[in-house]
Design a protein around this motif. Structure first.
Motif, short mmCIF file in Angstrom:
data_model
loop_
_atom_site.label_atom_id
_atom_site.label_comp_id
_atom_site.label_asym_id
_atom_site.label_seq_id
_atom_site.Cartn_x
_atom_site.Cartn_y
_atom_site.Cartn_z
N LEU A 122 48.62 -83.43 -64.31
CA LEU A 122 48.73 -82.83 -65.65
C LEU A 122 49.27 -83.81 -66.67
O LEU A 122 48.85 -83.82 -67.83
CB LEU A 122 49.63 -81.58 -65.57
CG LEU A 122 49.11 -80.46 -64.66
CD1 LEU A 122 50.10 -79.30 -64.64
CD2 LEU A 122 47.74 -79.98 -65.13
N ASP A 123 50.21 -84.65 -66.25
CA ASP A 123 50.79 -85.57 -67.22
C ASP A 123 49.77 -86.61 -67.68
O ASP A 123 49.64 -86.89 -68.86
CB ASP A 123 52.02 -86.24 -66.62
CG ASP A 123 52.88 -86.86 -67.69
OD1 ASP A 123 53.37 -86.10 -68.56
OD2 ASP A 123 53.02 -88.09 -67.72
N ALA A 126 47.39 -84.98 -70.03
CA ALA A 126 48.03 -84.73 -71.34
C ALA A 126 48.05 -86.01 -72.16
O ALA A 126 47.79 -85.99 -73.37
CB ALA A 126 49.44 -84.18 -71.15
N ARG A 127 48.31 -87.14 -71.49
CA ARG A 127 48.37 -88.41 -72.21
C ARG A 127 47.01 -88.85 -72.73
O ARG A 127 46.91 -89.71 -73.60
CB ARG A 127 48.93 -89.51 -71.30
CG ARG A 127 50.41 -89.39 -71.06
CD ARG A 127 50.82 -90.40 -70.00
NE ARG A 127 52.16 -90.16 -69.50
CZ ARG A 127 53.26 -90.64 -70.08
NH1 ARG A 127 53.16 -91.39 -71.15
NH2 ARG A 127 54.45 -90.36 -69.58
N LEU A 129 44.95 -86.77 -74.22
CA LEU A 129 44.53 -85.88 -75.30
C LEU A 129 44.58 -86.54 -76.68
O LEU A 129 43.58 -86.62 -77.39
CB LEU A 129 45.39 -84.61 -75.29
CG LEU A 129 45.01 -83.53 -74.27
CD1 LEU A 129 46.18 -82.59 -74.00
CD2 LEU A 129 43.80 -82.74 -74.75
N THR A 130 45.79 -86.98 -77.07
CA THR A 130 45.95 -87.48 -78.43
C THR A 130 45.08 -88.71 -78.70
O THR A 130 44.33 -88.73 -79.69
CB THR A 130 47.44 -87.76 -78.72
OG1 THR A 130 48.13 -86.51 -78.71
CG2 THR A 130 47.63 -88.45 -80.05
N MET A 133 41.38 -87.70 -79.12
CA MET A 133 41.03 -87.03 -80.38
C MET A 133 41.18 -87.96 -81.58
O MET A 133 40.43 -87.86 -82.54
CB MET A 133 41.90 -85.78 -80.58
CG MET A 133 41.46 -84.60 -79.76
SD MET A 133 39.73 -84.08 -80.03
CE MET A 133 39.89 -83.13 -81.55
N PRO A 348 39.08 -80.99 -77.75
CA PRO A 348 40.18 -81.76 -77.14
C PRO A 348 40.12 -81.74 -75.61
O PRO A 348 40.32 -82.78 -74.96
CB PRO A 348 41.44 -81.05 -77.66
CG PRO A 348 41.02 -80.41 -78.94
CD PRO A 348 39.58 -80.00 -78.72
N SER A 349 39.85 -80.60 -75.02
CA SER A 349 39.77 -80.51 -73.57
C SER A 349 38.67 -81.40 -73.02
O SER A 349 38.86 -82.13 -72.04
CB SER A 349 39.48 -79.06 -73.15
OG SER A 349 40.60 -78.23 -73.36
#
Lengths: 470, 470
Positions: A122-123, A126-127, A129-130, A133, A348-349
């Protein structure tokens, strides 16, 4: 049998004969090469295989060690004989009632459909994502929305090619999880009142989808180990005006059954003969305990009749809601339905997953996940053998995270479910998995929460409750 | 009229009389206070209002300046008389054909349904993604999935309270854009064959949804400025077994009409009398050019009959696919449909938006967006007046980013659309907006791409092409 398979086979025999005991170290790669005159890569492949099967585990900088004792092989559940007629479906109420109970925080979720989210990177996701985008040109947000992100569809198309299925990026539609893909496929292939062939037992969400779309279900006999029974399917196709099949050839939910390649090939040929589309739900395909991914039935399709659905929700990115379908000749219809119902899938996903996949650690993650799930299954089967009533039968799937438990015939799973819930344990009773609630003495148990410290005690309690009903 | 409104009104009169000309500076706040004996906040409110209406603009550290000349007020399109009978719907093919043309990169997207993505705080949103997901406890990924993120639903519920509508977080379901919300609402309130009342003209996606679900449409006369005609609605409710209404009281697509508050209140009462649910599509509600958000009809609902749908796609976060519905007494049905069709909405998108909203810059963003769109509309109307055929009528919506253009009656919008496409300009022809293709001489023009350097030339070309057809 290949060289590494032969070597793995021999080690397996040593473990089963208890010549190699729990905690013993396997020969180091260097030792094995020297003793057996085989290459280091052969040894590695053999050890990977044993690890994937849950027989050994690696300890970093130390070597491979034999796992705790394997479960004695338990009897396998029976193959159910489904009703001959097609039926209207009305299970939703029951499903909702049971699902609601699994969402409670204080419950050990043996009835959940998802493995523990702690099993996923998950981490790292998450990293992604930004940056993903931020690197997107704004105008890309309104282009090619409905089909999904180009890069992701290219990766998926390549994956199909590697597996031997021809699926161009244009055939693929990225969806809001596999659930949306399956629903769109059903709408693209059927009209209200049509008959759809399903497995027996079958995944309750498929039943709910049939109910919602006012379709009729006809159940096909399904073997707990080898899946869809081809004779039964042939018979059903003769006797019913089947408009589509919804099957899970790989690690079926709830049985965990895996159709052999030859059976998949024969099934696709049989359906082609009848010109019946196959909606292939393949969300567990990556969670195999063997060395190679079991092929999707899509691989054998030459007529565009197989609509192959999968997702990242169960092997990489829960909550991101990214699934897809390669819909063969139904691709244009599926695209339009997608456009009309949810327009497009969250960007984003999609981008985060595309970014993660490019990073190159997906295979490593999957290897670890498979090994964990294989071990968890072993542990669960041991606990079931120890604590459940005499006469209990279980499947022993070669992948996924479900075990299907057939209790002695007089035990009512709904009753057991209610008792278990009082003890803060959820289970999925067999009644959820058939249009006529035929599996009343069966349970689906999710072993993908074995990392939960309450897991062992919960399985023990569940077994004791079942014994109390015996 | 409040004090600031009176002051704004006076300034407007000075601008329209050209006493204040384009480029003139308005009195400074200090000067205005001294001259008029009003408070600074009154002056500010008046200037905000004028800015929102596109009459003036602020130059930082300098003051407020009068914008370029306002368009002479053009005639307004006629109110169409819809057919008396309900009809099956079959517009999908045409819609797909036209939509496909708007996706081409080399096309100026006057036919698009979305404003330019450059109008949104994409970078700020992207920066919210990773921290939001990293701070999420993994187990939260599998809890309360279907309803949507708690924080987001609390924010939405609070927003409803502020507007005066009672919507508890439990009533709200977060969806994959408003499109999914609207589709779920339609399924929750109707069965195949039912009659649904819609506006005339109406948004083509609603028509597609009716077609897909095999519903019949009955059109209600809709005024280009004030929306749904209540007499026509009363008549339709008398004559047809209407099972639901799908209306857009705020800045209707395609007309841009805005129902007055009193009309909304009367409409909700009328529907309550007939016990007919209202599916309220309110995706443009935040894009008002006046000082206050127009109230949703939901505010006047006392019986749980209004299903209020909206999203962040058109005011904050395109591509994130986060919409929602507050479904009143239909909330449980909508929740179940959501669970069965797409399970849940992408968590990263929900969390990023929740994080952005907490950051506190949403209102500032919206103010800027509204002012930009108001200015863009002014510019587009000026260009239409200058270049379109004599007899052209246009709406002049008080919000949103669409202008509805009624061309001289003999011009066929589909023909114009084809000619425009050859010149790399897309438009949405009137034929898309009615079940019986009644608006054949009308166009919907998207002014939300006015920042595109090709915009002015495209509108001019479009006008010239229309003149050629005259």
């Amino acid at each position: 049998m290949k060289r590494y398979e032969r070597y793995a086979h021999e080690i397996t025999a040593l473990i089963e004969a208890q010549t190699l005991k729990a905690g013993d170290r396997l020969p180091s790669v260097r030792e094995a090469c020297a003793q057996r005159k085989i290459s280091a890569s052969t040894v590695f492949e053999a050890y990977y295989l044993l690890e994937a099967r849950g027989l050994v585990q690696v300890r970093p900088r130390s070597g491979y060690y034999v796992n705790a004792k394997r479960t004695p092989r338990q009897a396998q559940p029976h193959t159910a004989t489904p009703a001959q007629h097609s039926t209207d479906v009305a299970v939703s109420e029951l499903v909702f009632k049971v699902l609601e109970s699994t969402r409670r925080k204080d419950v050990v979720p043996l009835g959940s459909a998802f493995p523990s989210p702690t099993l996923f990177p998950l981490d790292k996701l998450a990293r992604c994502l930004t940056p993903a985008m931020r690197s997107l040109a704004p105008e890309r947000l309104s282009e090619d929305l409905t089909l999904g992100n180009d890069k992701l569809r290219e990766w998926l198309a390549l994956r199909y090619v590697v597996e031997g299925a021809a699926a161009a990026p244009e055939e693929i539609v990225v969806t809001n999880g596999a659930m949306e893909a399956l629903n769109l496929c059903l709408q693209a292939t059927t009209q209200a009142g049509d008959v759809v062939a399903v497995e027996s037992p079958m995944f309750y969400s498929a039943l709910q989808a049939l109910e919602r779309l006012k379709l009729r279900a006809v159940e096909v006999a399904t073997h707990p180990r080898t899946g869809v029974d081809l004779d039964s399917l042939a018979d059903v196709l003769q006797r019913h005006p089947v408009k589509a099949c919804w099957f899970m050839p790989n690690f079926q939910n709830p049985l965990g059954s895996l159709m052999p390649e030859s059976a998949k090939r024969a099934m696709v040929a049989l359906l082609a003969q009848h010109q019946v589309p196959l909606i292939e739900d393949d969300v567990y395909g990556e969670l195999y305990f063997d060395l190679r991914r079991p092929l999707p039935a899509k691989v054998f399709d030459t007529q565009g009749l197989v609509l192959h659905c999968s997702s990242f929700s169960k092997c990489l990115a829960p909550g991101y809601r990214v699934g897809w379908v390669a819909a063969g000749r139904y691709a244009p219809a599926v695209q339009r339905l997608k456009l009309m119902t949810t327009l497009s899938t969250a960007v984003p996903s999609q981008l985060a997953i595309a970014g993660y996949l490019q990073g190159g650690s997906y295979e490593r993650h999957l290897r670890g996940l498979r090994s964990t799930l294989a071990n968890d299954q072993q542990r669960a089967l041991r606990l079931i053998t120890r604590h459940f009533p005499k006469g209990t039968r279980t499947t022993r799937p070669q992948g996924g995270y479900f075990v299907w438990v057939e209790l002695p015939a007089h035990i009512n799973a709904l009753q057991l479910q209610a008792l278990a819930l009082e003890q803060h344990i959820s289970v999925a009773p067999g009644q959820l998995f058939s249009a006529d609630q035929r599996f009343a003495h069966c349970l689906r148990i999710n072993v993908g929460h074995a990392q939960d410290p309450r897991f062992d005690a919960a399985l023990q309690t569940l077994g004791e409750l079942a014994c109390g009903l015996s």
